[in-house]
Design a protein around this motif. Structure first.
Motif, PDB file in Angstrom:
ATOM      1  N   LEU A  11      46.456  25.887  91.924  1.00 35.15           N
ATOM      2  CA  LEU A  11      46.762  27.198  91.360  1.00 35.15           C
ATOM      3  C   LEU A  11      47.163  28.211  92.419  1.00 35.15           C
ATOM      4  CD1 LEU A  11      43.804  27.412  88.834  1.00 35.15           C
ATOM      5  CD2 LEU A  11      46.178  26.834  88.367  1.00 35.15           C
ATOM      6  N   VAL A  12      47.865  27.765  93.436  1.00 38.17           N
ATOM      7  CA  VAL A  12      48.188  28.609  94.577  1.00 38.17           C
ATOM      8  C   VAL A  12      49.460  29.417  94.349  1.00 38.17           C
ATOM      9  CG1 VAL A  12      48.824  28.550  96.999  1.00 38.17           C
ATOM     10  CG2 VAL A  12      47.053  27.056  96.158  1.00 38.17           C
ATOM     11  N   ILE A  13      49.382  30.720  94.709  1.00 40.76           N
ATOM     12  CA  ILE A  13      50.553  31.599  94.741  1.00 40.76           C
ATOM     13  C   ILE A  13      50.523  32.241  96.117  1.00 40.76           C
ATOM     14  CG2 ILE A  13      51.641  33.648  93.763  1.00 40.76           C
ATOM     15  CD1 ILE A  13      50.023  33.087  91.211  1.00 40.76           C
ATOM     16  N   PRO A 116      57.618  27.635  99.577  1.00 38.82           N
ATOM     17  CA  PRO A 116      57.103  28.112  98.284  1.00 38.82           C
ATOM     18  C   PRO A 116      56.428  27.001  97.491  1.00 38.82           C
ATOM     19  CG  PRO A 116      59.342  28.883  98.623  1.00 38.82           C
ATOM     20  CD  PRO A 116      59.042  27.919  99.735  1.00 38.82           C
ATOM     21  N   PHE A 117      55.275  27.329  96.921  1.00 39.34           N
ATOM     22  CA  PHE A 117      54.569  26.389  96.067  1.00 39.34           C
ATOM     23  C   PHE A 117      55.076  26.600  94.652  1.00 39.34           C
ATOM     24  CE2 PHE A 117      51.050  24.999  93.387  1.00 39.34           C
ATOM     25  CZ  PHE A 117      50.855  23.726  93.888  1.00 39.34           C
ATOM     26  N   THR A 118      55.761  25.610  94.122  1.00 40.33           N
ATOM     27  CA  THR A 118      56.402  25.752  92.813  1.00 40.33           C
ATOM     28  C   THR A 118      55.623  25.055  91.711  1.00 40.33           C
ATOM     29  OG1 THR A 118      57.701  23.761  93.186  1.00 40.33           O
ATOM     30  CG2 THR A 118      58.689  25.860  93.873  1.00 40.33           C
ATOM     31  N   GLY A 119      54.597  24.311  92.059  1.00 42.12           N
ATOM     32  CA  GLY A 119      53.857  23.559  91.061  1.00 42.12           C
ATOM     33  C   GLY A 119      54.450  22.180  90.820  1.00 42.12           C
ATOM     34  N   ASP A 120      55.558  21.879  91.528  1.00 42.32           N
ATOM     35  CA  ASP A 120      56.180  20.559  91.383  1.00 42.32           C
ATOM     36  C   ASP A 120      55.224  19.481  91.899  1.00 42.32           C
ATOM     37  OD1 ASP A 120      58.447  21.782  90.437  1.00 42.32           O
ATOM     38  OD2 ASP A 120      59.482  21.751  92.370  1.00 42.32           O
ATOM     39  N   LYS A 123      54.224  17.830  96.115  1.00 44.90           N
ATOM     40  CA  LYS A 123      54.431  18.916  97.088  1.00 44.90           C
ATOM     41  C   LYS A 123      53.079  19.303  97.674  1.00 44.90           C
ATOM     42  CE  LYS A 123      58.846  19.645  96.386  1.00 44.90           C
ATOM     43  NZ  LYS A 123      59.845  19.443  97.375  1.00 44.90           N
ATOM     44  N   LEU A 124      53.043  19.526  98.955  1.00 42.79           N
ATOM     45  CA  LEU A 124      51.798  19.923  99.606  1.00 42.79           C
ATOM     46  C   LEU A 124      51.429  21.359  99.249  1.00 42.79           C
ATOM     47  CD1 LEU A 124      52.374  18.493 103.195  1.00 42.79           C
ATOM     48  CD2 LEU A 124      50.996  17.504 101.349  1.00 42.79           C
ATOM     49  N   ALA A 125      50.142  21.601  99.117  1.00 43.49           N
ATOM     50  CA  ALA A 125      49.633  22.961  98.926  1.00 43.49           C
ATOM     51  C   ALA A 125      49.007  23.388 100.257  1.00 43.49           C
ATOM     52  CB  ALA A 125      48.633  22.992  97.778  1.00 43.49           C
ATOM     53  N   TYR A 126      47.888  24.062 100.213  1.00 45.15           N
ATOM     54  CA  TYR A 126      47.247  24.507 101.442  1.00 45.15           C
ATOM     55  C   TYR A 126      46.751  23.329 102.267  1.00 45.15           C
ATOM     56  CZ  TYR A 126      47.269  29.410 100.226  1.00 45.15           C
ATOM     57  OH  TYR A 126      47.657  30.672  99.945  1.00 45.15           O
ATOM     58  N   LYS A 127      46.719  23.552 103.570  1.00 42.44           N
ATOM     59  CA  LYS A 127      46.193  22.565 104.506  1.00 42.44           C
ATOM     60  C   LYS A 127      44.871  23.127 105.032  1.00 42.44           C
ATOM     61  CE  LYS A 127      48.223  22.273 108.559  1.00 42.44           C
ATOM     62  NZ  LYS A 127      49.176  21.945 109.632  1.00 42.44           N
TER      63      LYS A 127
END
Length: 148
Positions: A11-13, A116-120, A123-127
Protein backbone atom coordinates in the motif's frame (compact mmCIF):
# COMPACT_ATOMS: atom_id res chain seq x y z
CA UNK A 1 2.96 -11.04 11.14
CA UNK A 2 4.59 -11.55 7.74
CA UNK A 3 1.18 -10.96 6.12
CA UNK A 4 0.90 -7.59 7.89
CA UNK A 5 4.30 -6.55 6.56
CA UNK A 6 3.29 -7.65 3.05
CA UNK A 7 0.09 -5.58 3.17
CA UNK A 8 1.99 -2.51 4.33
CA UNK A 9 4.55 -2.93 1.53
CA UNK A 10 1.69 -3.28 -0.98
CA UNK A 11 0.00 0.00 0.00
CA UNK A 12 2.92 2.33 -0.64
CA UNK A 13 2.57 5.85 -2.09
CA UNK A 14 5.67 8.00 -2.40
CA UNK A 15 7.37 10.91 -4.11
CA UNK A 16 10.19 10.56 -6.62
CA UNK A 17 12.99 12.52 -8.24
CA UNK A 18 11.31 15.44 -9.96
CA UNK A 19 12.67 18.23 -12.13
CA UNK A 20 13.52 21.53 -10.48
CA UNK A 21 10.52 23.84 -10.28
CA UNK A 22 12.28 26.57 -12.25
CA UNK A 23 12.85 24.09 -15.11
CA UNK A 24 9.10 23.53 -15.55
CA UNK A 25 8.38 26.89 -17.24
CA UNK A 26 5.46 27.73 -14.94
CA UNK A 27 3.96 30.99 -13.71
CA UNK A 28 4.74 31.92 -10.05
CA UNK A 29 1.26 30.82 -8.84
CA UNK A 30 1.69 27.44 -10.53
CA UNK A 31 5.19 27.08 -9.05
CA UNK A 32 3.76 27.58 -5.56
CA UNK A 33 1.18 24.86 -6.19
CA UNK A 34 3.92 22.49 -7.33
CA UNK A 35 5.96 23.31 -4.19
CA UNK A 36 2.93 22.58 -1.98
CA UNK A 37 2.22 19.28 -3.73
CA UNK A 38 5.85 18.22 -3.33
CA UNK A 39 5.81 19.13 0.36
CA UNK A 40 2.69 16.98 0.83
CA UNK A 41 4.32 14.15 -1.11
CA UNK A 42 7.40 14.41 1.12
CA UNK A 43 5.24 14.08 4.24
CA UNK A 44 3.43 11.12 2.67
CA UNK A 45 6.77 9.48 1.86
CA UNK A 46 7.92 9.97 5.46
CA UNK A 47 4.68 8.47 6.78
CA UNK A 48 5.03 5.48 4.47
CA UNK A 49 8.60 4.95 5.68
CA UNK A 50 7.33 4.95 9.25
CA UNK A 51 4.44 2.59 8.46
CA UNK A 52 6.85 0.21 6.77
CA UNK A 53 9.21 0.39 9.76
CA UNK A 54 6.32 -0.24 12.17
CA UNK A 55 5.24 -3.32 10.21
CA UNK A 56 8.78 -4.70 10.08
CA UNK A 57 9.43 -4.04 13.78
CA UNK A 58 6.14 -5.67 14.73
CA UNK A 59 7.06 -8.75 12.69
CA UNK A 60 10.46 -8.88 14.42
CA UNK A 61 8.88 -8.76 17.89
CA UNK A 62 8.58 -12.47 18.58
CA UNK A 63 8.49 -11.92 22.35
CA UNK A 64 5.12 -10.17 22.47
CA UNK A 65 4.23 -6.89 24.09
CA UNK A 66 3.87 -3.47 22.48
CA UNK A 67 6.06 -2.63 19.48
CA UNK A 68 7.21 0.80 18.34
CA UNK A 69 9.30 1.91 15.37
CA UNK A 70 11.19 4.96 16.60
CA UNK A 71 12.83 7.18 13.98
CA UNK A 72 16.44 8.10 14.66
CA UNK A 73 18.88 10.35 12.90
CA UNK A 74 22.49 9.93 11.96
CA UNK A 75 25.10 12.49 12.75
CA UNK A 76 28.15 13.14 14.86
CA UNK A 77 26.00 13.00 18.02
CA UNK A 78 23.96 9.89 17.12
CA UNK A 79 22.32 7.81 19.84
CA UNK A 80 22.29 4.04 19.40
CA UNK A 81 19.02 2.10 19.49
CA UNK A 82 19.61 0.71 22.97
CA UNK A 83 19.73 4.30 24.21
CA UNK A 84 16.79 5.45 22.04
CA UNK A 85 14.52 2.72 23.41
CA UNK A 86 15.60 3.61 26.97
CA UNK A 87 14.73 7.33 26.64
CA UNK A 88 11.98 8.36 29.05
CA UNK A 89 10.95 11.07 26.56
CA UNK A 90 10.13 8.27 24.09
CA UNK A 91 8.20 6.26 26.72
CA UNK A 92 6.17 9.30 27.77
CA UNK A 93 4.70 9.65 24.26
CA UNK A 94 2.35 6.72 24.97
CA UNK A 95 0.56 6.89 28.33
CA UNK A 96 -0.51 3.23 28.16
CA UNK A 97 3.06 1.93 28.01
CA UNK A 98 5.02 4.73 29.71
CA UNK A 99 5.39 2.71 32.93
CA UNK A 100 6.30 -0.55 31.18
CA UNK A 101 9.80 -1.95 30.73
CA UNK A 102 11.17 -0.86 27.35
CA UNK A 103 13.98 -2.48 25.40
CA UNK A 104 15.42 -2.56 21.91
CA UNK A 105 14.68 -5.67 19.85
CA UNK A 106 16.45 -4.69 16.61
CA UNK A 107 17.35 -1.83 14.28
CA UNK A 108 16.51 -1.36 10.60
CA UNK A 109 17.05 0.98 7.68
CA UNK A 110 14.06 1.69 5.43
CA UNK A 111 15.08 2.85 1.96
CA UNK A 112 12.75 4.88 -0.27
CA UNK A 113 11.58 3.77 -3.68
CA UNK A 114 13.72 4.26 -6.78
CA UNK A 115 10.82 4.43 -9.22
CA UNK A 116 7.09 5.09 -8.92
CA UNK A 117 5.15 2.34 -7.19
CA UNK A 118 2.20 1.65 -9.46
CA UNK A 119 0.82 -1.46 -7.80
CA UNK A 120 1.88 -3.56 -10.80
CA UNK A 121 2.95 -7.11 -10.09
CA UNK A 122 6.62 -8.05 -9.99
CA UNK A 123 7.71 -4.54 -8.96
CA UNK A 124 9.82 -3.87 -5.90
CA UNK A 125 8.42 -1.75 -3.08
CA UNK A 126 10.43 -0.51 -0.11
CA UNK A 127 13.78 -2.06 0.70
CA UNK A 128 14.56 -2.77 4.36
CA UNK A 129 17.88 -3.77 5.89
CA UNK A 130 17.80 -5.54 9.27
CA UNK A 131 20.90 -5.04 11.42
CA UNK A 132 20.21 -7.80 13.97
CA UNK A 133 21.56 -5.52 16.68
CA UNK A 134 20.64 -2.44 18.66
CA UNK A 135 23.89 -0.59 18.13
CA UNK A 136 24.04 2.51 16.09
CA UNK A 137 26.39 4.10 13.69
CA UNK A 138 24.90 5.83 10.71
CA UNK A 139 23.13 2.76 9.39
CA UNK A 140 19.76 2.32 11.11
CA UNK A 141 17.14 5.01 10.60
CA UNK A 142 14.59 3.23 12.85
CA UNK A 143 14.90 1.50 16.18
CA UNK A 144 12.53 -1.36 16.98
CA UNK A 145 11.49 -0.93 20.61
CA UNK A 146 9.30 -3.20 22.75
CA UNK A 147 7.40 -2.34 25.91
CA UNK A 148 6.32 -5.20 28.20
Amino acid sequence: MKFLAFITFSLVITCFALPAIDELGLEEVDKEQVRTKREIAGVTNSLNDHQTAQAVCTALNTGGGWTFAVKRSCGSQYVDCDAVCALQSVHDQDAQTAGETWSCINSIHVYGLKEPFTGDTYKLAYKVYRYNSCGGGCGPNFCCCRAI
